[in-house]
Write an enzyme that holds these catalytic residues in place. Structure first.
Site, PDB file in Angstrom:
ATOM      1  NE  ARG A 115     -14.078  -8.009   3.698  1.00  0.00           N
ATOM      2  CZ  ARG A 115     -14.533  -7.194   2.741  1.00  0.00           C
ATOM      3  NH1 ARG A 115     -15.815  -6.923   2.638  1.00  0.00           N
ATOM      4  NH2 ARG A 115     -13.695  -6.658   1.881  1.00  0.00           N
ATOM      5  CD  GLU A 205     -17.260  -3.622  -3.928  1.00  0.00           C
ATOM      6  OE1 GLU A 205     -17.321  -2.526  -4.506  1.00  0.00           O
ATOM      7  OE2 GLU A 205     -18.221  -4.123  -3.340  1.00  0.00           O
ATOM      8  CG  ASN A 333     -17.807  -7.245  -1.590  1.00  0.00           C
ATOM      9  OD1 ASN A 333     -17.512  -8.216  -0.899  1.00  0.00           O
ATOM     10  ND2 ASN A 333     -17.180  -6.084  -1.501  1.00  0.00           N
ATOM     11  CE1 TYR A 335     -23.921  -3.597  -0.366  1.00  0.00           C
ATOM     12  CE2 TYR A 335     -22.040  -4.338  -1.657  1.00  0.00           C
ATOM     13  CZ  TYR A 335     -22.558  -3.831  -0.481  1.00  0.00           C
ATOM     14  OH  TYR A 335     -21.739  -3.567   0.582  1.00  0.00           O
ATOM     15  CD  GLU A 394     -18.408  -4.679   1.093  1.00  0.00           C
ATOM     16  OE1 GLU A 394     -19.201  -3.998   0.422  1.00  0.00           O
ATOM     17  OE2 GLU A 394     -17.214  -4.381   1.269  1.00  0.00           O
TER      18      GLU A 394
HETATM   19  C1  BGP Z   1     -19.270  -1.483  -1.655  1.00  0.00           C
HETATM   20  C2  BGP Z   1     -18.068  -1.067  -0.856  1.00  0.00           C
HETATM   21  C3  BGP Z   1     -18.404  -0.625   0.520  1.00  0.00           C
HETATM   22  C4  BGP Z   1     -19.675   0.178   0.630  1.00  0.00           C
HETATM   23  C5  BGP Z   1     -20.828  -0.308  -0.233  1.00  0.00           C
HETATM   24  C6  BGP Z   1     -21.912   0.735  -0.469  1.00  0.00           C
HETATM   25  O1  BGP Z   1     -18.993  -1.309  -3.012  1.00  0.00           O
HETATM   26  O2  BGP Z   1     -17.114  -2.119  -0.769  1.00  0.00           O
HETATM   27  O3  BGP Z   1     -17.278   0.047   1.027  1.00  0.00           O
HETATM   28  O4  BGP Z   1     -19.427   1.506   0.504  1.00  0.00           O
HETATM   29  O5  BGP Z   1     -20.405  -0.718  -1.505  1.00  0.00           O
HETATM   30  O6  BGP Z   1     -21.590   1.500  -1.588  1.00  0.00           O
HETATM   31  P1  BGP Z   1     -21.845   3.044  -1.809  1.00  0.00           P
HETATM   32  O7  BGP Z   1     -21.394   3.768  -0.604  1.00  0.00           O
HETATM   33  O8  BGP Z   1     -21.038   3.420  -3.004  1.00  0.00           O
HETATM   34  O9  BGP Z   1     -23.310   3.208  -2.052  1.00  0.00           O
END
Ligand code: BGP
Length: 489
Positions: A115, A205, A333, A335, A394
């Site tokens: 991607r 996002e 996405n 996390y 992600e």
């Molecule tokens: C997501 C984004 C990515 C990447 C990742 C890590 O929100 O889509 O592009 O950057 O997060 O986030 P960060 O760099 O803000 O810690």
């Protein structure tokens, strides 16, 4: 006494013992029980898509090459004090010149999907009007090389690098004009790449860049607008998504699949009871009503409109129709757990519990550890909006990633994170939650927005002085998962 009453505790113990050995009861249940302990291998569905992800401004560099216009991130990163380590994406991973080598890194993992995002200001340096003839040439080369190396391309149209010209001319996402020209850009890209690219993500996002870029002033373009304007910005972005879906359908090859990639507000039941799960469902719907909800339902919820009050976005029925043009998949996405939800006697029937200070997080402070998030988010999304095809667009973590004296990078914390998250993702697929694929963020360390090069999310370590890429230990971990389409041994 019924026949069941004759079963004593001992019988039960015996049955339980047999099933733990995989001999008694229902074999697949025994396997599931063992898998939950982290012991047995747990397979993902056949045809599950394994990939990695990146984005244009974070890796490409070459900001002044081949007619590229400036983006809001060029301007923002060059503004003193905005990026933690005072760096920019001017060179980043120099991927614009090293894409062949980088695609080789994906191939070495064995992942079959990639991607990436297309930089709008390469294609339309002024955001709209005349296209740059060299703009899509780079992506042609990239796509052809991916296909040559046996990797399926998934393109994202917008990963935050808005042409600065649009910010200057019409106020960027503050204007619905930006949504309109995003549709034109989507049509232009679709006409060119859908002979080789069959899956397109529209916007990455919105939840992050609208709030952080236009409300809190932390991300580009660094604005701190009042709530009413932030809500309008979000509405314009949703409209852009809808216009892009229609443009891709009109200009793309039949069969091209399209969807959004959103950092869904992740709601996790505080603990698993039917009441808390129901509360988390309601919270998922309400907390995502401003973007994912309106896209998937075609309306803003009453709760959202009531809460926004006089700050609610202005919209027409026609716009809601466009915004909710049916899509083929939904990218999430995932996390960290953002909200732990419990059922409540008080309206609205659910509450968000406060996080204790001791709640664990990864190397990025915002990245709380909650493996169950990747189970609940798709499960709740499937339930709330009835979505049929979900991709984890992600997931990943930063880690300190120091090169050890022996030259290797032992990112055991990343492996711990991935191992636990993938277990929970497998649990979701095994229960029939329709997750079709997974893109690990990120293929390699890159320009992590306001953190500059200080936070490393890559499977590959990048030495930004020499541009040398080195596989971290997590490459071996991920390669094994991909090869066996399973987690655990
Ligand atoms: C997501 C984004 C990515 C990447 C990742 C890590 O929100 O889509 O592009 O950057 O997060 O986030 P960060 O760099 O803000 O810690």
């Amino acid at each position: 006494m019924t026949v069941f009453g004759k079963f004593s505790r001992r019988h039960f113990g015996k049955l339980a013992g047999l099933s733990a050995l995989g001999l008694g009861a229902h074999p697949s249940r025994a396997a599931a029980a063992a898998a939950a302990d982290g012991a047995a291998p747990a397979s993902f569905p056949k045809d599950f898509v394994w990939g990695t992800a990146t984005s244009s401004y974070q890796i490409e560099g070459a900001v002044n090459e081949d007619g590229r216009g400036r983006s809001i991130w060029d301007v923002f990163s060059h503004t003193p004090g905005k990026i933690e380590d005072n760096t920019t994406g001017d060179v980043a991973n120099d991927h614009y010149h090293r894409y062949r080598e980088d695609i080789g890194l994906i191939r070495d993992i064995g992942a079959k999907a990639y991607r990436f995002s297309i930089a709008w200001p390469r294609v339309f340096p002024d955001g709209a009007g005349k296209s740059n003839p060299k703009g899509l040439d780079f992506y042609d080369r990239l796509i052809d090389e991916l296909l040559r190396q046996g990797i399926v391309p998934y393109a994202t149209l917008y990963h935050w690098d808005l042409p600065q010209a649009l910010e200057d001319r019409v106020g960027g996402w503050r204007s619905s004009e930006t949504a309109k020209v995003f549709g034109d850009y989507a049509a232009h890209v679709a006409a060119r790449i859908t002979d080789r690219v069959s899956s397109i993500f529209t916007i990455n996002e919105a939840g992050r860049f609208v709030t952080f870029g236009y409300g809190l002033g932390v991300d580009a373009p660094g604005l701190k607008l009042p709530d009413a304007e932030v809500n309008q910005v979000r509405h314009n972005v949703a409209l852009a998504h809808g216009l892009a879906v229609q443009a891709i359908r009109a200009q793309g090859r039949p069969g091209t699949r399209v969807g959004v990639a959103e950092n869904i507000a992740t709601c996790v039941p505080a603990f698993d009871t039917p009441e808390n799960v129901r509360a988390a469902e309601t919270a998922t719907r309400e907390l995502n009503a401003g973007f994912l909800g309106v896209i998937l339902e075609g309306k803003y919820t009453e709760g959202f409109l009531r809460y926004a009050g006089k700050d609610a976005p202005k919209f027409t029925d026609q716009e809601l129709k466009i915004i909710s043009t049916p899509t083929d998949f939904t990218g999430l996405n995932i996390y960290a757990p953002q909200f732990y939800i419990a059922a409540s006697d008080q309206p609205p029937g659910w509450s968000m519990l406060p996080f204790p200070n001791s709640f664990p997080h990864m190397n990025s402070e915002w990245l709380r550890v909650g493996p169950e998030t990747i189970y609940w988010a798709p499960r709740l999304a499937a339930k709330v909006w009835n979505v049929e095809n979900i991709y984890i667009s992600e997931n990943g973590t930063s880690s300190e990633d120091k090169v050890h004296p022996d030259g290797k990078i032992y990112d055991l914390d990343r492996i711990m994170y991935l191992r636990n998250y993938l277990r929970q993702l497998q649990r979701a697929t095994a229960e029939g939650v329709p997750v079709r694929g997974y893109f690990l963020w990120s293929l390699m360390d890159n320009f992590e927005w306001i953190f500059g090069y200080g936070k490393r999310f890559g499977l590959y370590h990048v030495d930004f002085e020499t541009q040398r890429r080195t596989a971290k230990l997590s490459v071996a971990f991920y390669r094994d998962v991909v090869a066996r389409n399973a987690i655990g041994v």
